[in-house]
Scaffold this motif. Structure first.
Motif, PDB file in Angstrom:
ATOM      1  N   ALA A 123      -9.138  23.378 -36.701  1.00  0.00           N
ATOM      2  CA  ALA A 123      -9.475  22.091 -36.102  1.00  0.00           C
ATOM      3  C   ALA A 123      -8.730  21.899 -34.787  1.00  0.00           C
ATOM      4  CB  ALA A 123      -9.131  20.966 -37.067  1.00  0.00           C
ATOM      5  N   ALA A 124      -7.469  22.323 -34.742  1.00  0.00           N
ATOM      6  CA  ALA A 124      -6.657  22.139 -33.537  1.00  0.00           C
ATOM      7  C   ALA A 124      -7.192  22.969 -32.379  1.00  0.00           C
ATOM      8  CB  ALA A 124      -5.207  22.519 -33.831  1.00  0.00           C
ATOM      9  N   LEU A 147     -17.259  19.229 -30.504  1.00  0.00           N
ATOM     10  CA  LEU A 147     -18.076  19.197 -31.713  1.00  0.00           C
ATOM     11  C   LEU A 147     -17.904  17.851 -32.398  1.00  0.00           C
ATOM     12  CD1 LEU A 147     -17.233  22.655 -33.308  1.00  0.00           C
ATOM     13  CD2 LEU A 147     -19.434  21.975 -32.373  1.00  0.00           C
ATOM     14  N   PRO A 148     -18.941  17.379 -33.084  1.00  0.00           N
ATOM     15  CA  PRO A 148     -18.734  16.191 -33.916  1.00  0.00           C
ATOM     16  C   PRO A 148     -17.733  16.512 -35.030  1.00  0.00           C
ATOM     17  CG  PRO A 148     -21.033  16.930 -33.985  1.00  0.00           C
ATOM     18  CD  PRO A 148     -20.300  17.897 -33.138  1.00  0.00           C
ATOM     19  N   PHE A 149     -16.954  15.497 -35.421  1.00  0.00           N
ATOM     20  CA  PHE A 149     -15.879  15.774 -36.374  1.00  0.00           C
ATOM     21  C   PHE A 149     -16.355  16.372 -37.698  1.00  0.00           C
ATOM     22  CE2 PHE A 149     -12.812  14.418 -39.651  1.00  0.00           C
ATOM     23  CZ  PHE A 149     -11.781  15.236 -39.266  1.00  0.00           C
ATOM     24  N   PRO A 150     -17.433  15.851 -38.310  1.00  0.00           N
ATOM     25  CA  PRO A 150     -17.877  16.447 -39.580  1.00  0.00           C
ATOM     26  C   PRO A 150     -18.136  17.946 -39.451  1.00  0.00           C
ATOM     27  CG  PRO A 150     -19.021  14.395 -39.200  1.00  0.00           C
ATOM     28  CD  PRO A 150     -18.243  14.677 -37.957  1.00  0.00           C
ATOM     29  N   VAL A 151     -18.641  18.367 -38.289  1.00  0.00           N
ATOM     30  CA  VAL A 151     -18.874  19.802 -38.088  1.00  0.00           C
ATOM     31  C   VAL A 151     -17.541  20.539 -38.065  1.00  0.00           C
ATOM     32  CG1 VAL A 151     -19.880  21.527 -36.563  1.00  0.00           C
ATOM     33  CG2 VAL A 151     -21.000  19.312 -36.844  1.00  0.00           C
ATOM     34  N   LEU A 205      -9.322  10.810 -33.094  1.00  0.00           N
ATOM     35  CA  LEU A 205     -10.748  10.863 -33.382  1.00  0.00           C
ATOM     36  C   LEU A 205     -11.408   9.563 -32.944  1.00  0.00           C
ATOM     37  CD1 LEU A 205     -10.642  12.443 -36.902  1.00  0.00           C
ATOM     38  CD2 LEU A 205     -11.706  13.448 -34.882  1.00  0.00           C
ATOM     39  N   ASP A 206     -12.678   9.663 -32.659  1.00  0.00           N
ATOM     40  CA  ASP A 206     -13.414   8.490 -32.211  1.00  0.00           C
ATOM     41  C   ASP A 206     -14.797   8.533 -32.846  1.00  0.00           C
ATOM     42  OD1 ASP A 206     -14.864   6.599 -30.760  1.00  0.00           O
ATOM     43  OD2 ASP A 206     -13.438   6.768 -29.094  1.00  0.00           O
ATOM     44  N   PHE A 207     -15.060   7.600 -33.776  1.00  0.00           N
ATOM     45  CA  PHE A 207     -16.375   7.554 -34.417  1.00  0.00           C
ATOM     46  C   PHE A 207     -17.196   6.431 -33.793  1.00  0.00           C
ATOM     47  CE2 PHE A 207     -13.876   9.405 -38.004  1.00  0.00           C
ATOM     48  CZ  PHE A 207     -14.504  10.623 -38.013  1.00  0.00           C
ATOM     49  N   LEU A 214     -11.542  23.441 -49.871  1.00  0.00           N
ATOM     50  CA  LEU A 214     -11.016  22.081 -50.019  1.00  0.00           C
ATOM     51  C   LEU A 214      -9.737  21.921 -49.198  1.00  0.00           C
ATOM     52  CD1 LEU A 214     -11.571  21.424 -53.829  1.00  0.00           C
ATOM     53  CD2 LEU A 214     -13.092  20.986 -51.911  1.00  0.00           C
ATOM     54  N   ALA A 215      -8.864  22.924 -49.282  1.00  0.00           N
ATOM     55  CA  ALA A 215      -7.614  22.862 -48.521  1.00  0.00           C
ATOM     56  C   ALA A 215      -7.903  22.867 -47.019  1.00  0.00           C
ATOM     57  CB  ALA A 215      -6.713  24.031 -48.899  1.00  0.00           C
ATOM     58  N   GLY A 216      -8.872  23.666 -46.609  1.00  0.00           N
ATOM     59  CA  GLY A 216      -9.220  23.740 -45.191  1.00  0.00           C
ATOM     60  C   GLY A 216      -9.733  22.416 -44.661  1.00  0.00           C
ATOM     61  N   MET A 217     -10.531  21.735 -45.468  1.00  0.00           N
ATOM     62  CA  MET A 217     -11.029  20.417 -45.066  1.00  0.00           C
ATOM     63  C   MET A 217      -9.860  19.461 -44.852  1.00  0.00           C
ATOM     64  SD  MET A 217     -14.562  19.652 -47.169  1.00  0.00           S
ATOM     65  CE  MET A 217     -13.720  18.433 -48.075  1.00  0.00           C
ATOM     66  N   ALA A 218      -8.928  19.469 -45.806  1.00  0.00           N
ATOM     67  CA  ALA A 218      -7.762  18.601 -45.667  1.00  0.00           C
ATOM     68  C   ALA A 218      -6.988  18.962 -44.401  1.00  0.00           C
ATOM     69  CB  ALA A 218      -6.858  18.729 -46.892  1.00  0.00           C
ATOM     70  N   GLY A 219      -6.916  20.268 -44.122  1.00  0.00           N
ATOM     71  CA  GLY A 219      -6.176  20.726 -42.950  1.00  0.00           C
ATOM     72  C   GLY A 219      -6.746  20.185 -41.647  1.00  0.00           C
ATOM     73  N   SER A 220      -8.080  20.093 -41.570  1.00  0.00           N
ATOM     74  CA  SER A 220      -8.674  19.629 -40.316  1.00  0.00           C
ATOM     75  C   SER A 220      -8.289  18.176 -40.034  1.00  0.00           C
ATOM     76  CB  SER A 220     -10.196  19.791 -40.374  1.00  0.00           C
ATOM     77  OG  SER A 220     -10.745  18.944 -41.346  1.00  0.00           O
ATOM     78  N   VAL A 221      -8.212  17.352 -41.082  1.00  0.00           N
ATOM     79  CA  VAL A 221      -7.791  15.963 -40.866  1.00  0.00           C
ATOM     80  C   VAL A 221      -6.299  15.921 -40.549  1.00  0.00           C
ATOM     81  CG1 VAL A 221      -7.739  13.643 -41.824  1.00  0.00           C
ATOM     82  CG2 VAL A 221      -9.566  15.202 -42.465  1.00  0.00           C
ATOM     83  N   LYS A 222      -5.554  16.795 -41.202  1.00  0.00           N
ATOM     84  CA  LYS A 222      -4.106  16.851 -40.951  1.00  0.00           C
ATOM     85  C   LYS A 222      -3.830  17.107 -39.476  1.00  0.00           C
ATOM     86  CE  LYS A 222      -0.092  19.776 -42.016  1.00  0.00           C
ATOM     87  NZ  LYS A 222       0.960  18.774 -42.215  1.00  0.00           N
ATOM     88  N   ALA A 223      -4.602  18.019 -38.882  1.00  0.00           N
ATOM     89  CA  ALA A 223      -4.385  18.352 -37.470  1.00  0.00           C
ATOM     90  C   ALA A 223      -4.511  17.104 -36.605  1.00  0.00           C
ATOM     91  CB  ALA A 223      -5.399  19.407 -37.029  1.00  0.00           C
TER      92      ALA A 223
END
Lengths: 274, 571
Positions: free
Chosen positions: B278-279, B293-297, B364-366, B446-455
């Motif tokens: 993500a970073a 990229l959009p965040f969900p992607v 992030l900006d939604f 699952l861990a990777g998804m959490a990681g992207s928000v962590k970044a």
């Protein structure tokens, strides 16, 4: 039992029995030890075949060769003419299921769940189906549950569906293992000492169960030490001694063969010479 | 003889009730001399909140002791409560709580002289109450857990329990002083002990099992409302975010360790893979692959990269098992960190800027809703951490749904079968290797998804965030909380992230305490705080009684065959 439980493996009525499983010259060597030497065996549709022999004769090793747990050093095993695949799970899929000599249930799962694991190889729902609860997952889950319920009823464990398998009495564990094997929808069932440790009553029940399985159209190959059980049950008996076939014939032939008695009890000459 | 005993028991009971009644009066007296101790216990006839907590415990003890006299007139519900055990727990709990208060007063105000007689009386009377209950005969096992009740009562009870949890959590987290934090913690523990003794938890867990959807919705609603209890402060929300990231990662590990039974000691690498992905893809000036990229992607890509890494490590290593797998995965975790350090343009291609990592990741900006800004809503200022908290709440909800749906499917059954007996599973047609690989890849996703928000939440990602210690803590969260469970892992993650944050004063001894805690847990409750019904058995092999109990629970909670009749039969 209302609806037919088994789709495959129906006996052709009246017609000649086809060869279901054929082992040709199966040899299994562990280093210098030859555990199974050139064993050949045919099992026909709807037949109950017994496999006897003294301890260490290679019966279980032979079983493991048939079910893909061991890859035979030489020789070939075919099911309806097709060579059996090398992996246990593929053998199961091809239609050969087994139980174990020392019960190997999933102890901390309920009886129902144990049987449902057996349906694994006949279901296809993947990760996406499971996560999003798609129709395929729901349909298969419903079918598996119903099927497992039927099988538990068939072996007489309907009222113990939610009992943890470790809490079942010994005889029930044996029957649950058979139900789990039946859930894989086999055409041949291999039973490794199904009555070991059972009392005479339980043995009679097991006999009855095996006949009922045969009546469903399955062929059965059974290892056993209880001779009365074997000769009551089997259409044909194969006696293994030191990894080799000693005799392959009907119950009466095997029962009256002096070599079989010698293999189990030792020869009178040897004893006299002691 | 028996008459004499009975008469004496009656006298003891009267003494206990009188002591409890007198104890209730003490909350109208001051306990402390100085106003600064706890929440100001210096007033006559003006009990403070913490004094009222004491009163609640003692009132329960009083009622429980007196219940014996009204046995004939008790309702169905009250008859199922284990009153004697409740009295014991509540009386002794009140004494323990009072003692904690006195110690806190002495510490905060500097000396035992700062404790008023009211405080001593409160402690003494609670001790007498508890002692009386202790002497009296114990009660039979509570049957509350088997009591049937109308659905609306169950749902109401769940809602009430959740509201209490929210209130207690908010109150506890807003304590600035460590003494206040610990004193209220003592009260919470006492309440839990009393609830267990009375059998109330058995009843609640049955209600929860019958209304799983209501329970999840209520839990989610409480979690959603949490930022509104913080009065615009972001401090606790920051901790909450750490907890959520940690919990989502632990839930991935829970698949691998809890369901399949594979020991993975390098799990933090998957969180790291997600965070770095993500970073590197972000709009930071230091990002090497900056793509808009959009965040969900981004989240999906992070998950995919992590699960590819899972496959990469899984394919060769899953052929070993047990301790060997633990060592191999441990090494893998280190390889990941060192590799991230070396992708700096000197020792390899420049992807991560080496040990500097990727700083200054923009918020992030939604659709114009910037997560970095303070928003005013319902009269509360909701800061940056609150915004990310809600985003993480969505992530953890997804993670929980994925975990739960996978666990309750043919795949989940296959996983547990592998854990129970791999050879038998293979011989029953389960594709063990593919399923183990799937567990690795799925957990990593699952861990990777959490990681992207962590970044994005941390605004910076660097290799030294992903050290072995973090992997060990992840594993500890799963084991401590309860392998294979959802609630347990959430609790484990919360404890492991929250306590170090709140108990700053023994930071130096953190690891020592943690080690001691682990040893004690493994000795006395190896199945974790929230035990998986089946998993519990593996650790208490000889415990026949427990096995039967679990079985009963399984039958009453989720009968597979015919839920109605079975449940009726047990109740």
């Amino acid at each position: 039992m209302s609806a037919p439980v088994f789709a495959s493996g129906a006996t052709k009525p009246g017609g000649e029995r086809g060869v279901l499983l054929e082992a040709r010259d199966v040899t299994m060597r562990f280093g210098g030890l030859t555990a199974v030497k050139q064993v050949s065996l045919q099992v026909h549709d709807g037949e109950i075949v017994g496999l006897i022999g003294p301890n260490g004769a290679g019966k279980t090793t032979f079983f493991n060769c048939l079910t893909g747990l061991y890859k035979p050093t030489s020789g070939q095993v075919t099911l309806r003419g097709d060579v059996l695949p090398p992996k246990p799970r593929d053998v199961v899929k091809a239609g050969v299921a087994r139980t174990f000599q020392n019960i190997r249930l999933f102890h901390n799962m309920t009886a129902m769940e144990n049987v449902m694991v057996g349906t694994y190889c006949r279901t296809k729902a993947n990760v996406i189906d499971a996560i999003f609860r798609l129709p395929r997952h729901r349909r298969e889950e419903k079918a598996s549950t119903a099927r497992a319920g039927e099988l538990l009823a068939f072996v007489g464990l309907a009222d113990k569906a939610n009992t943890l398998s470790r809490n079942l009495p010994y005889g029930d564990q044996r029957r649950l293992e058979i139900a789990r094997a039946l859930a894989t929808d086999p055409s041949l069932l291999l039973l490794d000492e199904p009555t070991a440790g059972m009392n005479p009553n339980e043995t009679r029940d097991a006999e009855d169960l095996i006949f009922r399985i045969r009546d469903l159209g399955l062929a059965i190959l059974v290892i056993e030490h209880d001779m009365r059980f074997i000769f009551n049950l089997c259409d044909r008996v194969l006696c293994l001694v030191q990894g080799e076939v000693l005799i392959d014939g009907t119950g009466d032939e095997v029962q009256n063969d002096p070599r079989v008695i010698e293999a189990y009890l030792g020869s009178p000459q040897a004893e006299a010479g002691d | 003889m028996t008459e004499k005993l009975l008469a004496r028991a009656g006298a003891v009971r009267v003494a206990g009730v009188v002591a409890a009644a007198l104890g209730l009066v003490t909350v109208l007296l001051p306990w402390a001399y100085g106003k600064t101790a706890l929440d100001n216990m210096t007033y006559f006839f003006g009990p403070s909140f913490l004094q009222l907590c004491y009163a609640i415990l003692l009132l329960v003890a009083l009622v429980a002791l007196a219940a014996k006299w009204f046995r004939g007139r008790l309702g169905r519900f009250a008859k199922a409560v284990a009153w004697a055990d409740t009295a014991k727990a509540a009386g002794l709990g009140a004494a323990g709580y009072a003692l904690a208060c006195l110690v806190a007063i002495a510490v905060q105000n500097g000396g035992l002289v700062m404790i008023e007689p009211g405080g001593w009386a409160a402690f003494g009377l609670a001790l007498v109450t508890g002692g009386a209950a202790l002497v009296l005969p114990g009660s039979a096992k509570p049957t509350l857990g088997k009591l049937k009740s109308p659905p609306w009562v169950q749902i109401l009870a769940i809602a009430a329990a959740m509201a209490v949890v929210l209130f207690a959590a908010a109150y506890e987290l807003n304590r600035a002083d460590i003494e206040d934090f610990l004193v209220f913690g003592c009260f919470a523990v006492a309440v839990v002990v009393v609830g267990r003794a009375a059998g109330l938890f058995g009843w609640l867990s049955l209600a929860a099992a019958n209304n799983r959807r209501v329970l999840s919705l209520a839990a989610f609603a409480v979690a959603f409302a949490f930022p509104f209890t913080q009065n615009g402060s972001d401090a606790n929300m920051s901790v909450a975010n750490q907890v959520l990231i940690f919990a989502a990662t632990a839930m991935g590990l829970n698949i691998v360790v809890g369901l399949v039974g594979l020991l993975d000691m390098g799990y933090i690498a998957f969180l790291g893979a997600g965070a770095f992905t993500a970073a590197v893809l972000s709009k930071s000036a230091f990002a090497t692959l900056s793509v808009d990229l959009p965040f969900p992607v981004t989240v999906l890509i992070s998950g995919v990269v992590a699960s590819l890494l899972g496959l990469l490590i899984g394919t060769p290593t899953l052929r070993v098992s047990g301790d060997y797998l633990a060592i191999v995965t441990l090494a893998f975790g280190e390889i990941f960190r060192i590799t991230m350090n070396n992708l700096d343009g000197v020792d390899g291609p420049n992807i991560t800027n080496g040990s500097n990592g990727v700083p200054a990741i923009p918020n992030l900006d939604f659709f114009g809703f910037n997560l970095g800004q303070v928003h005013h809503f319902l009269g509360v200022d909701l800061g940056r951490q609150s915004n990310y908290y809600w985003l993480l709440l969505v992530v953890i909800a997804v993670v929980i749904v994925v975990f739960s749906n996978l666990a309750h499917s043919r795949i989940g059954r296959g996983w547990v079968a592998i854990r129970e007996d791999e050879l038998a599973a293979e011989a029953m047609g389960v594709n063990t290797f593919a399923l183990k690989l799937l567990a690795f890849a799925g957990g990593a996703f699952l861990a990777g998804m959490a990681g992207s928000v962590k970044a994005y939440r941390d605004t910076a990602v660097s290799p030294d965030q992903f050290v072995f210690l973090e992997s060990a803590f992840l594993l500890a969260a799963v084991v401590l909380g309860g392998m294979g469970t959802i609630g347990g892992v959430l609790i484990g993650a919360t404890l492991l992230k929250l306590l170090p944050e709140k108990l700053r004063f023994f930071e130096d001894y953190r690891l020592l305490l943690f080690g001691a805690l682990m040893v004690l847990m493994m000795r006395f409750r190896p199945e974790g705080i929230v035990a998986d019904e089946r998993r519990q058995l593996e650790f208490h092999d000889a415990d026949e009684e427990l096995a039967e109990e679990v079985e009963e629970d399984l039958v009453s909670h989720h009968s597979l065959l015919n839920p109605e009749t079975d449940r009726g039969a047990v109740a």
